[in-house]
Design a protein around this motif. Structure first.
Motif, PDB file in Angstrom:
ATOM      1  N   GLN A  77       0.830  -1.210   0.000  1.00 59.78           N
ATOM      2  CA  GLN A  77       0.000   0.000   0.000  1.00 59.78           C
ATOM      3  C   GLN A  77       0.862   1.256   0.000  1.00 59.78           C
ATOM      4  OE1 GLN A  77      -2.371  -1.338   3.433  1.00 59.78           O
ATOM      5  NE2 GLN A  77      -4.201  -0.882   2.250  1.00 59.78           N
ATOM      6  N   GLY A  78       1.931   1.239   0.800  1.00 62.86           N
ATOM      7  CA  GLY A  78       2.808   2.390   0.873  1.00 62.86           C
ATOM      8  C   GLY A  78       3.530   2.654  -0.428  1.00 62.86           C
ATOM      9  N   VAL A  79       4.020   1.586  -1.067  1.00 64.27           N
ATOM     10  CA  VAL A  79       4.728   1.743  -2.343  1.00 64.27           C
ATOM     11  C   VAL A  79       3.764   2.202  -3.438  1.00 64.27           C
ATOM     12  CG1 VAL A  79       6.071   0.553  -4.118  1.00 64.27           C
ATOM     13  CG2 VAL A  79       6.513   0.088  -1.699  1.00 64.27           C
ATOM     14  N   GLU A  80       2.545   1.694  -3.414  1.00 69.59           N
ATOM     15  CA  GLU A  80       1.552   2.126  -4.394  1.00 69.59           C
ATOM     16  C   GLU A  80       1.294   3.633  -4.262  1.00 69.59           C
ATOM     17  OE1 GLU A  80      -2.891   0.798  -5.957  1.00 69.59           O
ATOM     18  OE2 GLU A  80      -2.357   0.461  -3.860  1.00 69.59           O
ATOM     19  N   SER A  81       1.198   4.113  -3.029  1.00 71.21           N
ATOM     20  CA  SER A  81       0.985   5.542  -2.808  1.00 71.21           C
ATOM     21  C   SER A  81       2.196   6.349  -3.246  1.00 71.21           C
ATOM     22  CB  SER A  81       0.687   5.807  -1.326  1.00 71.21           C
ATOM     23  OG  SER A  81      -0.556   5.251  -0.954  1.00 71.21           O
ATOM     24  N   LEU A  82       3.390   5.822  -2.978  1.00 77.12           N
ATOM     25  CA  LEU A  82       4.611   6.499  -3.419  1.00 77.12           C
ATOM     26  C   LEU A  82       4.625   6.642  -4.932  1.00 77.12           C
ATOM     27  CD1 LEU A  82       7.518   7.588  -3.083  1.00 77.12           C
ATOM     28  CD2 LEU A  82       8.298   5.189  -3.064  1.00 77.12           C
ATOM     29  N   VAL A  83       4.322   5.567  -5.647  1.00 72.44           N
ATOM     30  CA  VAL A  83       4.314   5.593  -7.108  1.00 72.44           C
ATOM     31  C   VAL A  83       3.271   6.587  -7.620  1.00 72.44           C
ATOM     32  CG1 VAL A  83       3.741   4.236  -9.159  1.00 72.44           C
ATOM     33  CG2 VAL A  83       5.255   3.280  -7.411  1.00 72.44           C
ATOM     34  N   ASN A  84       2.082   6.569  -7.043  1.00 70.84           N
ATOM     35  CA  ASN A  84       1.023   7.486  -7.471  1.00 70.84           C
ATOM     36  C   ASN A  84       1.431   8.943  -7.252  1.00 70.84           C
ATOM     37  OD1 ASN A  84      -0.623   5.358  -8.214  1.00 70.84           O
ATOM     38  ND2 ASN A  84      -1.778   5.344  -6.297  1.00 70.84           N
ATOM     39  N   THR A  85       2.092   9.204  -6.127  1.00 73.41           N
ATOM     40  CA  THR A  85       2.525  10.574  -5.832  1.00 73.41           C
ATOM     41  C   THR A  85       3.602  11.022  -6.806  1.00 73.41           C
ATOM     42  OG1 THR A  85       2.015  10.254  -3.486  1.00 73.41           O
ATOM     43  CG2 THR A  85       3.464  12.092  -4.053  1.00 73.41           C
ATOM     44  N   LEU A  86       4.564  10.151  -7.098  1.00 71.19           N
ATOM     45  CA  LEU A  86       5.615  10.491  -8.060  1.00 71.19           C
ATOM     46  C   LEU A  86       5.018  10.789  -9.431  1.00 71.19           C
ATOM     47  CD1 LEU A  86       8.376   7.888  -7.098  1.00 71.19           C
ATOM     48  CD2 LEU A  86       8.441  10.366  -6.720  1.00 71.19           C
ATOM     49  N   LYS A  87       4.040   9.998  -9.839  1.00 71.83           N
ATOM     50  CA  LYS A  87       3.395  10.233 -11.135  1.00 71.83           C
ATOM     51  C   LYS A  87       2.646  11.556 -11.145  1.00 71.83           C
ATOM     52  CE  LYS A  87       2.764   5.416 -12.615  1.00 71.83           C
ATOM     53  NZ  LYS A  87       1.771   4.349 -12.889  1.00 71.83           N
ATOM     54  N   GLU A  88       1.997  11.872 -10.023  1.00 75.40           N
ATOM     55  CA  GLU A  88       1.218  13.105  -9.963  1.00 75.40           C
ATOM     56  C   GLU A  88       2.124  14.335 -10.042  1.00 75.40           C
ATOM     57  OE1 GLU A  88      -2.457  15.036  -7.391  1.00 75.40           O
ATOM     58  OE2 GLU A  88      -1.558  13.136  -6.777  1.00 75.40           O
ATOM     59  N   ILE A  89       3.302  14.256  -9.425  1.00 73.03           N
ATOM     60  CA  ILE A  89       4.217  15.393  -9.419  1.00 73.03           C
ATOM     61  C   ILE A  89       5.089  15.432 -10.664  1.00 73.03           C
ATOM     62  CG2 ILE A  89       6.180  16.453  -8.206  1.00 73.03           C
ATOM     63  CD1 ILE A  89       5.039  15.320  -5.605  1.00 73.03           C
ATOM     64  N   TYR A  90       5.588  14.257 -11.079  1.00 75.37           N
ATOM     65  CA  TYR A  90       6.597  14.208 -12.143  1.00 75.37           C
ATOM     66  C   TYR A  90       6.130  13.558 -13.437  1.00 75.37           C
ATOM     67  CZ  TYR A  90      10.010  15.375  -8.496  1.00 75.37           C
ATOM     68  OH  TYR A  90      10.717  15.996  -7.492  1.00 75.37           O
ATOM     69  N   GLY A  91       4.929  13.035 -13.476  1.00 74.87           N
ATOM     70  CA  GLY A  91       4.494  12.320 -14.673  1.00 74.87           C
ATOM     71  C   GLY A  91       5.244  11.013 -14.836  1.00 74.87           C
ATOM     72  N   ASP A  92       5.740  10.732 -16.045  1.00 75.97           N
ATOM     73  CA  ASP A  92       6.429   9.468 -16.316  1.00 75.97           C
ATOM     74  C   ASP A  92       7.952   9.580 -16.178  1.00 75.97           C
ATOM     75  OD1 ASP A  92       4.064   8.120 -16.832  1.00 75.97           O
ATOM     76  OD2 ASP A  92       4.050   8.731 -18.939  1.00 75.97           O
ATOM     77  N   LYS A  93       8.435  10.636 -15.569  1.00 75.63           N
ATOM     78  CA  LYS A  93       9.877  10.824 -15.383  1.00 75.63           C
ATOM     79  C   LYS A  93      10.498   9.634 -14.658  1.00 75.63           C
ATOM     80  CE  LYS A  93      13.176  13.767 -12.899  1.00 75.63           C
ATOM     81  NZ  LYS A  93      13.316  14.937 -12.012  1.00 75.63           N
ATOM     82  N   LYS A  94      11.712   9.254 -15.077  1.00 78.83           N
ATOM     83  CA  LYS A  94      12.442   8.163 -14.438  1.00 78.83           C
ATOM     84  C   LYS A  94      13.247   8.700 -13.245  1.00 78.83           C
ATOM     85  CE  LYS A  94      11.444   5.159 -17.785  1.00 78.83           C
ATOM     86  NZ  LYS A  94      10.670   3.931 -17.613  1.00 78.83           N
ATOM     87  N   HIS A  95      13.355   7.868 -12.208  1.00 81.62           N
ATOM     88  CA  HIS A  95      14.023   8.275 -10.977  1.00 81.62           C
ATOM     89  C   HIS A  95      15.150   7.307 -10.608  1.00 81.62           C
ATOM     90  CE1 HIS A  95      10.653  11.034 -10.229  1.00 81.62           C
ATOM     91  NE2 HIS A  95       9.881  10.029 -10.614  1.00 81.62           N
TER      92      HIS A  95
END
Length: 422
Positions: A309-327
């Motif tokens: 659940q935590g990783v799913e939220s992390l991924v969703n937040t990264l997408k919301e802020i950065y779109g498809d940018k690689k990290h």
């Protein structure tokens, strides 16, 4: 006893094992004069979001002028972090002094307590002796038999998102787990809850009916997020407009709204809180390791995402802020976590992983984690430590890169130590 003696005492208790139950801590609190009777409690149980929800409430109460203690676990950098009054951690000498009294009371009355029971007693004694108006308690595990549940009916009982966790102790179905967490619902309490799945709703409502109380559920449709970036978020909820928070994560506006529901209940119970104090308290609330920005050049973010659940939220937040940018990911995990699922969720956003081994006996080796990533099609480099992984990641990062550290709360502490030293 001094602080080292206090930590040795707790370590000795940990060696005795972990036992869920309330009999012993109730006996201990009786012989210590029931310090809990001097406090009004806000009690928080759930699977995800307990710490941040408790922190929002504590911060608002402090800003409103109420002396407020908050007891949370685990700590990230220092044991003292678990016991805080009005944003100030407990003094090291006070830990030793109170634990010595707890040790004496338990031994003189032949009360066998666990480490968590001793820590809970420490927090309650400390908050009572310091004259706190409120004590915000985060449940350690479950709720019904958790040491924090020795208290009488709290002013407000809060249920955050409930999911599968600690199945060895709480049960192997969502209904059994919900039953344990619902144990903080007591006659005379006000109760607010995160929206839950149907199986959990049935358990919570049944427990509430048995205790002649009503559960008020958060309506996510009333949460309107208007702004999000790496520095914070803004949202509106019901009659609370343009509320700003520093904690990032797609789930944080919902945790914050649940906290606002609890605060509204506190106000209705007769404890005034102005809207200005409410907003300022929400804005200043911060919990270490929750999508925390540590550096802007390069961007380094640490997040305590350690389950699916935590990783799913992390991924969703990264997408919301950065779109498809690689990290660039710095990733360390424990063997008993679903790290395969965490890899599958983060690979689409991964430029490269630097794998670490968190400082825990339960940790997965950095080499084994690297191999799993490579098998899934990702690029990874195994490092000997979190410090080495961060050093490598920062040295190779380009100006446009962002470094995301996640996977274990143990690793969060190591990342924060790294930045403290540097």
């Amino acid at each position: 006893m001094d602080f080292n003696g206090a930590m040795n005492y707790l370590d000795d208790l940990k060696n005795l094992g972990f036992i869920l139950g309330l009999d012993n801590i109730k006996k201990l609190m009786e012989v210590m004069g029931r310090p809990d009777k001097k406090l009004k409690f806000i009690h928080v149980a759930g699977t995800n979001g307990k710490g941040s929800t408790a922190t929002y409430i504590s911060s608002v109460l402090t800003k409103a002028g109420y002396k407020t203690g908050i007891y949370t676990s685990p700590s990230i950098l220092r044991f003292n972090e678990r016991f805080v009054i009005d944003h100030e951690e407990i003094d090291t000498d006070r830990i030793g002094e109170i634990l010595e009294r707890i040790k004496t009371a338990s031994e003189e009355h032949n009360i066998q307590i666990t480490a968590f029971e001793a820590e809970t007693a420490l927090g309650v004694v400390y908050f009572a002796e310091e004259g706190c108006d409120f004590a915000v308690l985060e449940v350690g595990m479950g709720g019904r038999l958790d040491a924090t549940n020795f208290i009488d009916a709290p002013l407000v009982a809060i249920l955050t998102n409930i999911g599968i966790d600690h199945i060895d102790y709480l049960g192997d179905t969502i209904e059994k787990i919900a039953y344990e967490k619902a144990g903080i619902i007591k006659k005379g309490s006000r109760v607010v809850s995160y929206p839950q799945e149907d199986a959990v709703l049935g358990v919570l409502n049944s427990t509430a009916e048995e205790n002649d109380v009503e559960v008020k559920y958060l309506d996510k449709n009333l949460v309107d997020v208007t702004e999000i970036d790496i520095h914070g978020q803004a949202f509106s909820f019901k009659n609370h407009n343009d509320v700003k928070i520093r904690m990032i994560g797609d789930y944080q506006p919902y945790n914050a709204s649940l906290a606002l529901m609890a605060i509204d209940e506190i106000i209705e119970a007769g404890y005034p809180i102005s809207e200005d104090d409410l907003k300022e308290g929400m804005k200043t609330a911060l919990i270490k390791g929750r999508f925390q920005l540590l550096s802007s050049n390069p961007i380094v973010i640490v997040d305590g995402a350690h389950n699916v659940q935590g990783v799913e939220s992390l991924v969703n937040t990264l997408k919301e802020i950065y779109g498809d940018k690689k990290h660039i990911f710095v990733f360390g995990t424990l063997r008993d976590k679903d790290y395969i699922k965490s890899i599958e969720m983060t690979i689409p956003l991964a430029k490269i992983y630097y794998t670490t081994r968190p400082d825990s006996d339960r940790a997965l080796s950095s080499l084994d984690l690297k191999n799993e990533i490579v098998m899934k099609g990702g690029e990874a480099v195994a490092m000997g430590s979190t410090k080495a992984a961060l050093t490598a990641a920062i040295s190779m990062a380009k100006p446009e890169d962002s470094i995301i550290c996640f996977g274990s709360l143990y690793q969060v502490g190591e990342v924060l130590e790294y930045f403290k030293e540097n």
